[in-house]
Design a protein around this motif. Structure first.
Motif, PDB file in Angstrom:
ATOM      1  N   ALA A 119      46.369  48.065  40.155  1.00  0.00           N
ATOM      2  CA  ALA A 119      45.773  49.382  40.370  1.00  0.00           C
ATOM      3  C   ALA A 119      45.305  49.505  41.814  1.00  0.00           C
ATOM      4  CB  ALA A 119      44.602  49.602  39.411  1.00  0.00           C
ATOM      5  N   ALA A 120      44.875  50.719  42.162  1.00  0.00           N
ATOM      6  CA  ALA A 120      44.318  50.979  43.487  1.00  0.00           C
ATOM      7  C   ALA A 120      43.067  50.140  43.711  1.00  0.00           C
ATOM      8  CB  ALA A 120      43.999  52.463  43.631  1.00  0.00           C
ATOM      9  N   ALA A 121      42.732  49.936  44.983  1.00  0.00           N
ATOM     10  CA  ALA A 121      41.606  49.060  45.324  1.00  0.00           C
ATOM     11  C   ALA A 121      40.301  49.511  44.669  1.00  0.00           C
ATOM     12  CB  ALA A 121      41.444  49.015  46.837  1.00  0.00           C
ATOM     13  N   ALA A 122      40.045  50.826  44.605  1.00  0.00           N
ATOM     14  CA  ALA A 122      38.794  51.319  44.028  1.00  0.00           C
ATOM     15  C   ALA A 122      38.701  50.987  42.545  1.00  0.00           C
ATOM     16  CB  ALA A 122      38.684  52.827  44.238  1.00  0.00           C
ATOM     17  N   VAL A 123      39.833  51.029  41.861  1.00  0.00           N
ATOM     18  CA  VAL A 123      39.852  50.722  40.426  1.00  0.00           C
ATOM     19  C   VAL A 123      39.658  49.225  40.208  1.00  0.00           C
ATOM     20  CG1 VAL A 123      41.214  50.864  38.311  1.00  0.00           C
ATOM     21  CG2 VAL A 123      41.318  52.718  39.986  1.00  0.00           C
ATOM     22  N   ILE A 124      40.373  48.412  40.967  1.00  0.00           N
ATOM     23  CA  ILE A 124      40.241  46.963  40.830  1.00  0.00           C
ATOM     24  C   ILE A 124      38.817  46.522  41.158  1.00  0.00           C
ATOM     25  CG2 ILE A 124      41.007  44.738  41.752  1.00  0.00           C
ATOM     26  CD1 ILE A 124      43.005  46.063  39.848  1.00  0.00           C
ATOM     27  N   ALA A 125      38.186  47.153  42.144  1.00  0.00           N
ATOM     28  CA  ALA A 125      36.815  46.801  42.498  1.00  0.00           C
ATOM     29  C   ALA A 125      35.868  47.010  41.315  1.00  0.00           C
ATOM     30  CB  ALA A 125      36.354  47.620  43.700  1.00  0.00           C
ATOM     31  N   ILE A 126      36.078  48.079  40.582  1.00  0.00           N
ATOM     32  CA  ILE A 126      35.239  48.330  39.404  1.00  0.00           C
ATOM     33  C   ILE A 126      35.486  47.273  38.335  1.00  0.00           C
ATOM     34  CG2 ILE A 126      34.927  49.926  37.460  1.00  0.00           C
ATOM     35  CD1 ILE A 126      35.279  52.196  39.519  1.00  0.00           C
ATOM     36  N   LEU A 127      36.743  46.938  38.085  1.00  0.00           N
ATOM     37  CA  LEU A 127      37.061  45.928  37.076  1.00  0.00           C
ATOM     38  C   LEU A 127      36.527  44.556  37.481  1.00  0.00           C
ATOM     39  CD1 LEU A 127      40.712  47.012  36.183  1.00  0.00           C
ATOM     40  CD2 LEU A 127      38.655  47.313  34.792  1.00  0.00           C
ATOM     41  N   GLU A 128      36.550  44.245  38.768  1.00  0.00           N
ATOM     42  CA  GLU A 128      36.005  42.968  39.231  1.00  0.00           C
ATOM     43  C   GLU A 128      34.489  42.939  39.079  1.00  0.00           C
ATOM     44  OE1 GLU A 128      39.323  41.640  42.578  1.00  0.00           O
ATOM     45  OE2 GLU A 128      37.565  42.813  43.198  1.00  0.00           O
ATOM     46  N   ASP A 129      33.858  44.070  39.274  1.00  0.00           N
ATOM     47  CA  ASP A 129      32.399  44.140  39.189  1.00  0.00           C
ATOM     48  C   ASP A 129      31.900  44.101  37.753  1.00  0.00           C
ATOM     49  OD1 ASP A 129      29.765  44.629  40.493  1.00  0.00           O
ATOM     50  OD2 ASP A 129      29.854  46.490  39.357  1.00  0.00           O
ATOM     51  N   ARG A 130      32.675  44.664  36.832  1.00  0.00           N
ATOM     52  CA  ARG A 130      32.236  44.737  35.437  1.00  0.00           C
ATOM     53  C   ARG A 130      32.718  43.494  34.681  1.00  0.00           C
ATOM     54  NH1 ARG A 130      30.586  50.068  34.410  1.00  0.00           N
ATOM     55  NH2 ARG A 130      30.105  50.959  36.461  1.00  0.00           N
ATOM     56  N   THR A 131      32.025  42.398  34.882  1.00  0.00           N
ATOM     57  CA  THR A 131      32.437  41.153  34.225  1.00  0.00           C
ATOM     58  C   THR A 131      32.339  41.264  32.706  1.00  0.00           C
ATOM     59  OG1 THR A 131      30.186  40.289  34.492  1.00  0.00           O
ATOM     60  CG2 THR A 131      31.798  39.731  36.198  1.00  0.00           C
ATOM     61  N   GLY A 132      31.391  42.064  32.232  1.00  0.00           N
ATOM     62  CA  GLY A 132      31.278  42.242  30.779  1.00  0.00           C
ATOM     63  C   GLY A 132      32.509  42.893  30.189  1.00  0.00           C
ATOM     64  N   TRP A 133      33.076  43.875  30.893  1.00  0.00           N
ATOM     65  CA  TRP A 133      34.308  44.508  30.423  1.00  0.00           C
ATOM     66  C   TRP A 133      35.430  43.480  30.350  1.00  0.00           C
ATOM     67  CZ3 TRP A 133      34.945  49.738  33.532  1.00  0.00           C
ATOM     68  CH2 TRP A 133      33.870  50.584  33.216  1.00  0.00           C
ATOM     69  N   ARG A 134      35.562  42.689  31.427  1.00  0.00           N
ATOM     70  CA  ARG A 134      36.651  41.714  31.472  1.00  0.00           C
ATOM     71  C   ARG A 134      36.493  40.675  30.363  1.00  0.00           C
ATOM     72  NH1 ARG A 134      35.218  40.944  36.872  1.00  0.00           N
ATOM     73  NH2 ARG A 134      35.275  38.675  36.560  1.00  0.00           N
ATOM     74  N   ASP A 135      35.279  40.180  30.190  1.00  0.00           N
ATOM     75  CA  ASP A 135      35.048  39.170  29.155  1.00  0.00           C
ATOM     76  C   ASP A 135      35.356  39.721  27.766  1.00  0.00           C
ATOM     77  OD1 ASP A 135      34.250  37.491  31.158  1.00  0.00           O
ATOM     78  OD2 ASP A 135      32.099  37.686  30.760  1.00  0.00           O
ATOM     79  N   GLN A 136      34.944  40.964  27.521  1.00  0.00           N
ATOM     80  CA  GLN A 136      35.178  41.560  26.210  1.00  0.00           C
ATOM     81  C   GLN A 136      36.663  41.785  25.957  1.00  0.00           C
ATOM     82  OE1 GLN A 136      32.974  45.174  25.576  1.00  0.00           O
ATOM     83  NE2 GLN A 136      33.473  45.290  23.408  1.00  0.00           N
ATOM     84  N   LEU A 137      37.398  42.224  26.984  1.00  0.00           N
ATOM     85  CA  LEU A 137      38.829  42.425  26.834  1.00  0.00           C
ATOM     86  C   LEU A 137      39.536  41.100  26.546  1.00  0.00           C
ATOM     87  CD1 LEU A 137      41.392  44.168  27.004  1.00  0.00           C
ATOM     88  CD2 LEU A 137      41.356  43.819  29.494  1.00  0.00           C
ATOM     89  N   GLU A 138      39.204  40.069  27.292  1.00  0.00           N
ATOM     90  CA  GLU A 138      39.837  38.769  27.071  1.00  0.00           C
ATOM     91  C   GLU A 138      39.504  38.229  25.683  1.00  0.00           C
ATOM     92  OE1 GLU A 138      40.256  36.890  31.554  1.00  0.00           O
ATOM     93  OE2 GLU A 138      38.387  36.550  30.446  1.00  0.00           O
ATOM     94  N   ARG A 139      38.283  38.444  25.244  1.00  0.00           N
ATOM     95  CA  ARG A 139      37.881  37.966  23.912  1.00  0.00           C
ATOM     96  C   ARG A 139      38.623  38.724  22.817  1.00  0.00           C
ATOM     97  NH1 ARG A 139      33.034  38.357  24.886  1.00  0.00           N
ATOM     98  NH2 ARG A 139      32.487  40.325  23.872  1.00  0.00           N
ATOM     99  N   ARG A 140      38.733  40.032  22.961  1.00  0.00           N
ATOM    100  CA  ARG A 140      39.425  40.822  21.928  1.00  0.00           C
ATOM    101  C   ARG A 140      40.911  40.490  21.857  1.00  0.00           C
ATOM    102  NH1 ARG A 140      37.301  47.091  21.622  1.00  0.00           N
ATOM    103  NH2 ARG A 140      35.095  46.657  21.285  1.00  0.00           N
ATOM    104  N   ARG A 141      41.531  40.311  23.008  1.00  0.00           N
ATOM    105  CA  ARG A 141      42.964  40.035  23.036  1.00  0.00           C
ATOM    106  C   ARG A 141      43.298  38.555  22.887  1.00  0.00           C
ATOM    107  NH1 ARG A 141      47.081  43.267  24.604  1.00  0.00           N
ATOM    108  NH2 ARG A 141      48.156  41.520  23.616  1.00  0.00           N
ATOM    109  N   GLY A 142      42.361  37.675  23.215  1.00  0.00           N
ATOM    110  CA  GLY A 142      42.661  36.251  23.221  1.00  0.00           C
ATOM    111  C   GLY A 142      43.608  35.868  24.340  1.00  0.00           C
ATOM    112  N   LEU A 143      43.597  36.654  25.436  1.00  0.00           N
ATOM    113  CA  LEU A 143      44.484  36.427  26.574  1.00  0.00           C
ATOM    114  C   LEU A 143      43.678  36.502  27.861  1.00  0.00           C
ATOM    115  CD1 LEU A 143      47.463  38.816  25.626  1.00  0.00           C
ATOM    116  CD2 LEU A 143      47.331  36.350  25.214  1.00  0.00           C
ATOM    117  N   PRO A 144      44.063  35.711  28.881  1.00  0.00           N
ATOM    118  CA  PRO A 144      43.393  35.831  30.178  1.00  0.00           C
ATOM    119  C   PRO A 144      43.808  37.113  30.881  1.00  0.00           C
ATOM    120  CG  PRO A 144      45.206  34.280  30.343  1.00  0.00           C
ATOM    121  CD  PRO A 144      45.108  34.659  28.881  1.00  0.00           C
ATOM    122  N   LEU A 145      42.938  37.573  31.787  1.00  0.00           N
ATOM    123  CA  LEU A 145      43.172  38.815  32.525  1.00  0.00           C
ATOM    124  C   LEU A 145      43.384  38.493  33.994  1.00  0.00           C
ATOM    125  CD1 LEU A 145      43.123  41.933  32.865  1.00  0.00           C
ATOM    126  CD2 LEU A 145      40.628  41.756  33.052  1.00  0.00           C
TER     127      LEU A 145
END
Length: 335
Positions: free
Chosen positions: A287-313
């Motif tokens: 994604a664009a830099a602004a979008v990736i920056a948000i995903l990098e900042d929201r560690t809770g989102w990333r952790d929850q996604l990886e937990r739900r999918r059982g896959l690394p992000l």
């Protein structure tokens, strides 16, 4: 019979009232939206703007709320309980503070009802849908609705609407090739449906074609009344084709929510897509830099996604992509 579809996603909850495969109403509740309407919160009176009419209070989370009217006898610095009547609304350059009033006597601090509580109280049945497998929201037209709310371009048979957000009101402009009287009725009906579908409230203006006949103006007004559930107030359609509607405002509309922070909205949409994209290996989001920056900042989102999918992000910035043009694929995790 209409039913609510409710999806508890990463970063946001989503709901759509669906009848015969068509979305009648839709709402999104981000997990960081701040105090909700109906919340009773502790606050400190920060500034009296107009004695007896308006004051500013600071809430426990550091945000501010307008108190209308402030309680009698309270001075700046005093602590009090307030009830949020309208949540804060993000707006480019000048976010609108939440609006509050003094809490009723004997009230205790409490959160405002969340999205699930509000739709459960609506009287329509609620069906919780999964964040993987069959996409019931998409089948009902979720992506098309989000596109309309984001771009403001809404087509209807014989014409189209252009939705514009202004500090004073939400405007819907009607245009098309039908004869003026027919276009006015069709446009009024489409505008009323859009208002309901997108949760547009507060002051709303609809600019219909100029129609001189009283009967034609009344027909356009009747189309609004048929499509838009009460409660609301409206003016008559004037000779220039303009009609104003006022609906009680408790929170941001779908267009306001999606446009106030386009990068955050795009990030949450990509997470939703990542939850539903089949495959094994790793989740790759580009994604664009602004979008990736948000995903990098929201560690809770990333952790929850990886937990739900059982896959690394894995996240990748792509400077060639527009904010809304990110993509997801599932594949091997690159070294």
């Amino acid at each position: 019979m209409a039913e609510w579809l409710y999806e508890d996603g990463v970063g946001e909850a989503r709901a759509a009232l669906v009848e015969q495969g068509r979305i009648l109403e839709a709402m999104i509740e981000p997990d960081d939206e701040g105090p909700r309407a109906g919340a009773i919160l502790s606050a400190r009176l920060t500034k009296i703007v107009q004695p007896g009419r308006r004051a500013i209070a600071t809430l426990a989370d550091g945000s501010e709320a307008l108190i209308e009217p402030p309680p009698a006898g309270f001075t700046e610095g005093a602590r009090l309980l307030v009830e949020i009547s309208r949540a804060a609304i993000a707006e480019p350059g000048r976010p609108k503070r939440a609006i509050a009033r003094p809490a009723p006597a004997g009230a205790e601090p409490m959160d405002g009802p969340d999205l699930l509580a509000r739709i459960n109280a609506s009287g329509f049945p609620v069906r919780r849908v999964g964040t993987h497998g069959e996409d019931a929201l998409e089948t009902a037209g979720w992506s098309e609705l989000i596109e309309e709310a984001t771009t403001g371009e809404i087509a209807f048979p014989g014409g189209g609407l252009r939705l514009s957000l202004t500090p004073a009101m939400t405007l819907l402009d009607v245009d098309g090739l039908l004869p003026p009287a027919e276009l006015a009725v069709a446009g009024a009906r489409a505008a009323a449906r859009a208002i309901r579908r997108m949760g547009i409230s507060g002051s709303i203006g609809i600019d219909l074609p100029t129609i001189t006949g009283k009967g034609d103006r009344q027909a356009a007004a009747a189309a609004i009344d048929e499509e838009l559930p009460q409660p609301f107030e409206r003016t008559a359609v004037n000779g220039f084709g303009f009609v104003q509607i006022v609906r009680r405002r408790a929170r941001a509309s779908l267009p306001e929510l999606l446009r106030s922070d386009a990068a955050a909205a795009a990030a949450r949409a990509l997470i939703r897509r990542a939850e539903r994209t089949p495959g094994a290996g790793a989740i790759h989001i580009s994604a664009a830099a602004a979008v990736i920056a948000i995903l990098e900042d929201r560690t809770g989102w990333r952790d929850q996604l990886e937990r739900r999918r059982g896959l690394p992000l894995a996240l990748r910035t792509d400077a060639t992509l527009a904010i809304s043009a990110g993509h997801v694929h599932i594949g091997p995790l690159q070294a």
